[in-house]
Motif scaffolding. Structure first.
Motif, PDB file in Angstrom:
ATOM      1  N   ALA A 234       4.271 -10.923 -33.656  1.00  0.00           N
ATOM      2  CA  ALA A 234       3.479  -9.763 -32.677  1.00  0.00           C
ATOM      3  C   ALA A 234       3.083  -9.388 -34.257  1.00  0.00           C
ATOM      4  O   ALA A 234       3.919  -8.471 -34.681  1.00  0.00           O
ATOM      5  CB  ALA A 234       4.513  -8.637 -32.202  1.00  0.00           C
ATOM      6  N   ASP A 235       1.939  -9.016 -33.896  1.00  0.00           N
ATOM      7  CA  ASP A 235       0.590  -8.296 -34.470  1.00  0.00           C
ATOM      8  C   ASP A 235       0.166  -7.543 -34.267  1.00  0.00           C
ATOM      9  O   ASP A 235      -1.547  -7.818 -34.324  1.00  0.00           O
ATOM     10  CB  ASP A 235       0.461  -9.533 -35.798  1.00  0.00           C
ATOM     11  N   ASN A 236       0.161  -6.717 -33.438  1.00  0.00           N
ATOM     12  CA  ASN A 236      -1.169  -6.264 -32.172  1.00  0.00           C
ATOM     13  C   ASN A 236      -0.515  -5.009 -32.054  1.00  0.00           C
ATOM     14  O   ASN A 236       0.278  -4.504 -31.685  1.00  0.00           O
ATOM     15  CB  ASN A 236      -0.750  -7.043 -30.478  1.00  0.00           C
ATOM     16  N   ALA A 237      -1.651  -3.792 -32.640  1.00  0.00           N
ATOM     17  CA  ALA A 237      -1.842  -2.116 -32.898  1.00  0.00           C
ATOM     18  C   ALA A 237      -0.872  -1.762 -30.973  1.00  0.00           C
ATOM     19  O   ALA A 237      -0.390  -0.667 -30.375  1.00  0.00           O
ATOM     20  CB  ALA A 237      -2.844  -1.730 -33.312  1.00  0.00           C
ATOM     21  N   GLU A 238      -2.100  -1.915 -29.915  1.00  0.00           N
ATOM     22  CA  GLU A 238      -1.849  -1.709 -29.009  1.00  0.00           C
ATOM     23  C   GLU A 238      -0.170  -2.340 -28.141  1.00  0.00           C
ATOM     24  O   GLU A 238       0.220  -1.397 -27.368  1.00  0.00           O
ATOM     25  CB  GLU A 238      -2.865  -1.493 -28.229  1.00  0.00           C
ATOM     26  N   PHE A 239       0.381  -3.400 -27.996  1.00  0.00           N
ATOM     27  CA  PHE A 239       1.397  -3.589 -27.799  1.00  0.00           C
ATOM     28  C   PHE A 239       2.276  -2.826 -28.879  1.00  0.00           C
ATOM     29  O   PHE A 239       3.235  -2.533 -27.772  1.00  0.00           O
ATOM     30  CB  PHE A 239       1.345  -5.479 -27.870  1.00  0.00           C
ATOM     31  N   ARG A 240       2.669  -2.677 -29.932  1.00  0.00           N
ATOM     32  CA  ARG A 240       3.676  -2.223 -30.679  1.00  0.00           C
ATOM     33  C   ARG A 240       3.738  -0.937 -30.348  1.00  0.00           C
ATOM     34  O   ARG A 240       5.116  -0.270 -30.031  1.00  0.00           O
ATOM     35  CB  ARG A 240       2.878  -2.311 -31.747  1.00  0.00           C
ATOM     36  N   GLU A 241       2.761  -0.685 -29.598  1.00  0.00           N
ATOM     37  CA  GLU A 241       2.326   1.335 -29.047  1.00  0.00           C
ATOM     38  C   GLU A 241       2.794   1.197 -28.088  1.00  0.00           C
ATOM     39  O   GLU A 241       3.879   2.079 -27.446  1.00  0.00           O
ATOM     40  CB  GLU A 241       0.979   1.420 -28.837  1.00  0.00           C
ATOM     41  N   TYR A 242       2.801   0.276 -27.023  1.00  0.00           N
ATOM     42  CA  TYR A 242       3.569  -0.158 -25.691  1.00  0.00           C
ATOM     43  C   TYR A 242       4.727   0.335 -25.981  1.00  0.00           C
ATOM     44  O   TYR A 242       5.839   0.542 -25.252  1.00  0.00           O
ATOM     45  CB  TYR A 242       2.711  -0.640 -24.551  1.00  0.00           C
ATOM     46  N   LEU A 243       5.590  -1.102 -26.255  1.00  0.00           N
ATOM     47  CA  LEU A 243       6.677  -1.267 -26.997  1.00  0.00           C
ATOM     48  C   LEU A 243       7.864  -0.127 -27.567  1.00  0.00           C
ATOM     49  O   LEU A 243       8.899   0.378 -27.384  1.00  0.00           O
ATOM     50  CB  LEU A 243       6.951  -2.439 -27.945  1.00  0.00           C
ATOM     51  N   TYR A 244       6.982   1.067 -28.160  1.00  0.00           N
ATOM     52  CA  TYR A 244       7.156   2.086 -28.888  1.00  0.00           C
ATOM     53  C   TYR A 244       7.422   3.085 -27.459  1.00  0.00           C
ATOM     54  O   TYR A 244       8.689   4.136 -27.769  1.00  0.00           O
ATOM     55  CB  TYR A 244       6.858   2.346 -29.620  1.00  0.00           C
ATOM     56  N   ASP A 278       6.847  -5.975 -42.629  1.00  0.00           N
ATOM     57  CA  ASP A 278       5.403  -5.857 -41.564  1.00  0.00           C
ATOM     58  C   ASP A 278       5.975  -4.949 -40.694  1.00  0.00           C
ATOM     59  O   ASP A 278       6.510  -4.351 -40.002  1.00  0.00           O
ATOM     60  CB  ASP A 278       4.576  -7.025 -41.138  1.00  0.00           C
ATOM     61  N   LEU A 279       5.013  -3.786 -39.966  1.00  0.00           N
ATOM     62  CA  LEU A 279       4.591  -3.754 -39.053  1.00  0.00           C
ATOM     63  C   LEU A 279       3.907  -3.426 -37.366  1.00  0.00           C
ATOM     64  O   LEU A 279       3.376  -3.032 -36.901  1.00  0.00           O
ATOM     65  CB  LEU A 279       3.210  -1.850 -39.178  1.00  0.00           C
ATOM     66  N   ARG A 284      -3.008  -1.640 -41.604  1.00  0.00           N
ATOM     67  CA  ARG A 284      -4.470  -1.452 -41.866  1.00  0.00           C
ATOM     68  C   ARG A 284      -5.557  -2.574 -41.608  1.00  0.00           C
ATOM     69  O   ARG A 284      -6.083  -2.401 -40.582  1.00  0.00           O
ATOM     70  CB  ARG A 284      -4.708   0.355 -42.943  1.00  0.00           C
ATOM     71  N   ASP A 285      -5.082  -3.585 -42.801  1.00  0.00           N
ATOM     72  CA  ASP A 285      -5.835  -4.529 -42.592  1.00  0.00           C
ATOM     73  C   ASP A 285      -5.436  -6.088 -42.382  1.00  0.00           C
ATOM     74  O   ASP A 285      -6.432  -6.237 -42.176  1.00  0.00           O
ATOM     75  CB  ASP A 285      -5.949  -4.099 -44.427  1.00  0.00           C
ATOM     76  N   LYS A 286      -4.038  -6.601 -42.656  1.00  0.00           N
ATOM     77  CA  LYS A 286      -3.272  -7.350 -42.611  1.00  0.00           C
ATOM     78  C   LYS A 286      -1.762  -7.008 -42.194  1.00  0.00           C
ATOM     79  O   LYS A 286      -1.695  -6.503 -42.430  1.00  0.00           O
ATOM     80  CB  LYS A 286      -4.176  -8.584 -43.158  1.00  0.00           C
ATOM     81  N   ASN A 287      -1.325  -8.001 -41.483  1.00  0.00           N
ATOM     82  CA  ASN A 287       0.029  -7.973 -41.778  1.00  0.00           C
ATOM     83  C   ASN A 287       0.435  -8.235 -42.909  1.00  0.00           C
ATOM     84  O   ASN A 287       0.263  -9.420 -43.665  1.00  0.00           O
ATOM     85  CB  ASN A 287       0.227  -9.287 -40.499  1.00  0.00           C
ATOM     86  N   MET A 288       1.869  -7.814 -43.354  1.00  0.00           N
ATOM     87  CA  MET A 288       2.463  -7.883 -44.916  1.00  0.00           C
ATOM     88  C   MET A 288       3.025  -8.601 -44.696  1.00  0.00           C
ATOM     89  O   MET A 288       3.881  -8.265 -46.059  1.00  0.00           O
ATOM     90  CB  MET A 288       2.076  -6.702 -45.115  1.00  0.00           C
ATOM     91  N   GLU A 289       4.143  -9.508 -43.780  1.00  0.00           N
ATOM     92  CA  GLU A 289       5.050 -10.330 -44.552  1.00  0.00           C
ATOM     93  C   GLU A 289       4.945 -11.154 -45.131  1.00  0.00           C
ATOM     94  O   GLU A 289       6.401 -11.487 -45.511  1.00  0.00           O
ATOM     95  CB  GLU A 289       5.052 -10.337 -42.669  1.00  0.00           C
ATOM     96  N   ASP A 290       3.494 -11.889 -45.243  1.00  0.00           N
ATOM     97  CA  ASP A 290       3.886 -12.687 -46.226  1.00  0.00           C
ATOM     98  C   ASP A 290       4.435 -11.780 -47.781  1.00  0.00           C
ATOM     99  O   ASP A 290       4.638 -12.677 -48.678  1.00  0.00           O
ATOM    100  CB  ASP A 290       2.662 -13.590 -46.188  1.00  0.00           C
TER     101      ASP A 290
END
Length: 313
Positions: A234-244, A278-279, A284-290
């Protein structure tokens, strides 16, 4: 009669008693990881013991912080996690499960590097896909089955339905969130403030000397709240907000909800430690997991080692 006797003997041979299938009889804390970086953060601290290979996966017995443990990788995602959790419960004497790994952050109060110990875990894609109910400017959605009163809110056509599970003590019931063991959570609260964690990513062979990438503030350990899992990166800001909002989720991952379900079915005390790499769409710019997966794996391992050291056995 002879044929019947031979058939019965073959049947007994093909289905040995579970105790006879055990590879190691010592009651152990199962320290579970999902994949290689999480395993690497812990395996160097395991002493003694023996390695077993089952279905291509490595299981290592030994001692961690003076306690008998079994270290394993579940494999990434829901089916691997469920399958291999049940396998290890069947083949070893698992006293409790302690999961160490990374996760995506959902709660905006959490930061990369933090270690979160959740009170319960849900599976956010155990759902119904609803059909449109009307075709005006604001169409609604009609779930194919009644929506439970305690179900988290839907996201458009996705309606959480939970999962029905039973165990030896509790009849079949629909569950949205599987609780972690209260005694293990209490111990985690006592340990949380004692652990020093990493803030900087160590330089790699591709970095210039002295070019560590450091977090802006020291990571913290937090105990409490809900985690959620699905077979989704998951790397989607809208769905992240929904889960929260709908699930009160603090983190998401791809294994813990499945481990929690299998542990519930087998009545095995369980606790999960997850460090944010990651978040989950909040960067803001990209997924930071790597960038931060190794730092997060190490921070989770630091807390898990302190936790295992504090276990009574």
């Amino acid at each position: 009669m002879m044929r019947l006797a031979i058939a019965a003997a073959l049947a007994l041979t093909a289905t040995p008693a579970l105790a006879d299938e055990r590879l190691d009889a010592t009651p152990r804390t199962l320290v579970m990881t999902a994949y290689q970086p999480e395993w690497n953060a812990l395996v160097h601290a395991v002493t003694g013991g023996k390695e077993y290979r089952i279905n291509g996966m490595t299981y290592r017995t030994g001692t961690l912080e003076g306690k008998p443990i079994l270290l394993m990788q579940s494999g990434v995602s829901i089916v691997n996690a469920a399958m291999n959790t049940q396998l290890v419960i069947d083949r070893f004497a698992v006293k409790r499960i302690v999961f160490s790994g990374i996760a995506g952050g959902v709660d905006p109060d959490l930061s990369i590097g933090d270690v979160i110990v959740l009170e319960d875990w849900g599976q956010y894609l155990e759902v119904n896909f609803a059909r449109k109910d009307g075709y005006g400017e604001t169409p609604g959605w009609k779930s194919p089955e009644p929506v439970a009163a305690d179900a988290p809110a839907n996201w458009n056509f996705i309606f959480p339905r939970g999962v029905s599970v039973a165990n030896a003590a509790t009849p079949m019931k629909r569950i949205f969130k599987f609780p972690m063991d209260p005694a293990l959570l209490d111990l985690a609260r006592k340990v949380a403030s004692t652990v020093a964690m990493e803030r900087c990513v160590a330089p790699s062979s591709t970095q210039l000397p002295g070019s560590e990438l450091c977090l802006g503030k020291a990571p913290k350990v937090v105990v409490g709240g809900t985690g959620v899992s699905a077979g989704v990166y998951a790397d989607n800001a809208e769905f992240r907000e929904y889960l929260y909002k709908a699930w009160d989720a603090r983190v998401l991952d791809m294994e813990s909800g499945a481990v929690a379900q299998v542990a519930y079915a087998n009545q095995v005390p369980t606790i999960v430690f997850r460090s944010l790499s990651d978040l989950a769409g909040g960067n803001r710019d990209k997924n930071m997991e790597d960038t931060y997966e190794h730092l997060a794996a190490v921070n989770s391992a630091h807390v898990v080692r302190a936790f295992v050291a504090a276990l009574p056995d």
